[in-house]
Scaffold this motif. Sequence first.
Motif, PDB file in Angstrom:
ATOM      1  N   ALA A 191       0.876  -1.171   0.000  1.00 48.65           N
ATOM      2  CA  ALA A 191       0.000   0.000   0.000  1.00 48.65           C
ATOM      3  C   ALA A 191       0.911   1.218   0.000  1.00 48.65           C
ATOM      4  N   ASP A 250       0.260  -2.062   5.821  1.00 43.92           N
ATOM      5  CA  ASP A 250      -1.073  -2.169   5.265  1.00 43.92           C
ATOM      6  C   ASP A 250      -1.997  -3.094   6.045  1.00 43.92           C
ATOM      7  N   ILE A 259      -3.574  -0.604  -3.400  1.00 46.39           N
ATOM      8  CA  ILE A 259      -3.936   0.508  -2.524  1.00 46.39           C
ATOM      9  C   ILE A 259      -2.944   1.633  -2.761  1.00 46.39           C
ATOM     10  N   ILE A 268      -7.238   3.792   6.030  1.00 52.26           N
ATOM     11  CA  ILE A 268      -6.158   4.452   5.299  1.00 52.26           C
ATOM     12  C   ILE A 268      -5.880   5.825   5.888  1.00 52.26           C
ATOM     13  N   ILE A 323      -8.406   2.207  -4.624  1.00 49.11           N
ATOM     14  CA  ILE A 323      -8.526   0.926  -3.934  1.00 49.11           C
ATOM     15  C   ILE A 323      -9.129  -0.062  -4.912  1.00 49.11           C
TER      16      ILE A 323
END
Lengths: 160, 160
Positions: free
Chosen positions: A106, A121, A144, B128, B144
């Motif tokens: 991510a 992540d 992500i 996030i 995403i």
Amino acid sequence: MSFPLAQHDHGACIRAALDAAEAECRRQGARLTLIRRRVLELVWSSHQPVGAYALLESLAREGWSAAPPTVYRALDFLLRHGLVHRIALLNAFVGCTHPGQPHAGAFLLCKVCGAAAELDDAPVVKAIAEAAAGLGFSVSRQTIEVEGVCPGCRDKDPAP
Amino acid sequence: MSFPLAQHDHGACIRAALDAAEAECRRQGARLTLIRRRVLELVWSSHQPVGAYALLESLAREGWSAAPPTVYRALDFLLRHGLVHRIALLNAFVGCTHPGQPHAGAFLLCKVCGAAAELDDAPVVKAIAEAAAGLGFSVSRQTIEVEGVCPGCRDKDPAP
DNA sequence: GTCCGGACTGTTATATTATAACATATCGAC
DNA sequence: GTCGATATGTTATAATATAACAGTCCGGAC
Ligand SMILES: [Zn+2]
Ligand SMILES: [Zn+2]
Ligand SMILES: [Zn+2]
Ligand SMILES: [Zn+2]
């Protein structure tokens, strides 16, 4: 697991990444050939994701006989062995900061300086897994990517 | 907020999407011109993300004088007004299932049937945001995209 | 009504990213 | 040393996306 500071011993980053790659390839019984190693080193030449054609130009300047497949094959190897990640938003590649440790990958991408930071992540992956499970969807891979402004750039250029 | 069933009244999906788009454009004072409307309709012709050049071919078959910029401009308009999303992993576009309601856009992509489902992203966005805040990163946009197998395809083709 | 300026569209050319296909070379097991 | 698998070289082309500029439409100012 933090944003790379503007000032840091980046030579150490590169050495660490190459050492980790050697170890990981040994562990996986994979061959980190000269060109694969060099491409990895070039990907690590900064903390900004690098495009395949930028890598290609670098190789050409160094005298390699390089065409697109040269680079794409090396990148494919590095991806398959968990040594780099592909940033879909940028069509570019960045070194993995913890090869060997299973993770989804991510990224925080600074729109100002272009730096990429790999996020821990686990909580995000968990939230996604739960949402997906609720719909009966079985997850195999996640992308992500988060755009924004990193702390360094935010301090330098306070919002007008 | 669920995976589209194999059998459903997809004509209703399309009509609902076009009606919502009309309303949203009126609300935003934007002009949903003929070609923009037609591109949106083509994007909605299935629940699978569609590439720009596939749209271009459809338009050409219908007799539009269409070159790449025709389609990319329409897509750009639809993106800017929240009527479609771009799937970076696939370089393709999919209709938004709830225009007007602010959301980041998170997608489940079935590797078997190619369908895309827009996820309720609130918990993921929250995870996030927290991870990013911990690093002093200010988020502006998130991507995403989750690959896997949807419930329909999983049932049809049990893992060998 | 008509003039103006901004938004939209048409058209041509080109940039950027990625892969196909096939020949040659290298490596390691046997 | 031979062989099969893996890796690399080379040429061509596919797929995605944008630049640049000319023409057109449309809504409001006058
Ligand atoms: Zn560094
Ligand atoms: Zn990683
Ligand atoms: Zn439908
Ligand atoms: Zn949406």
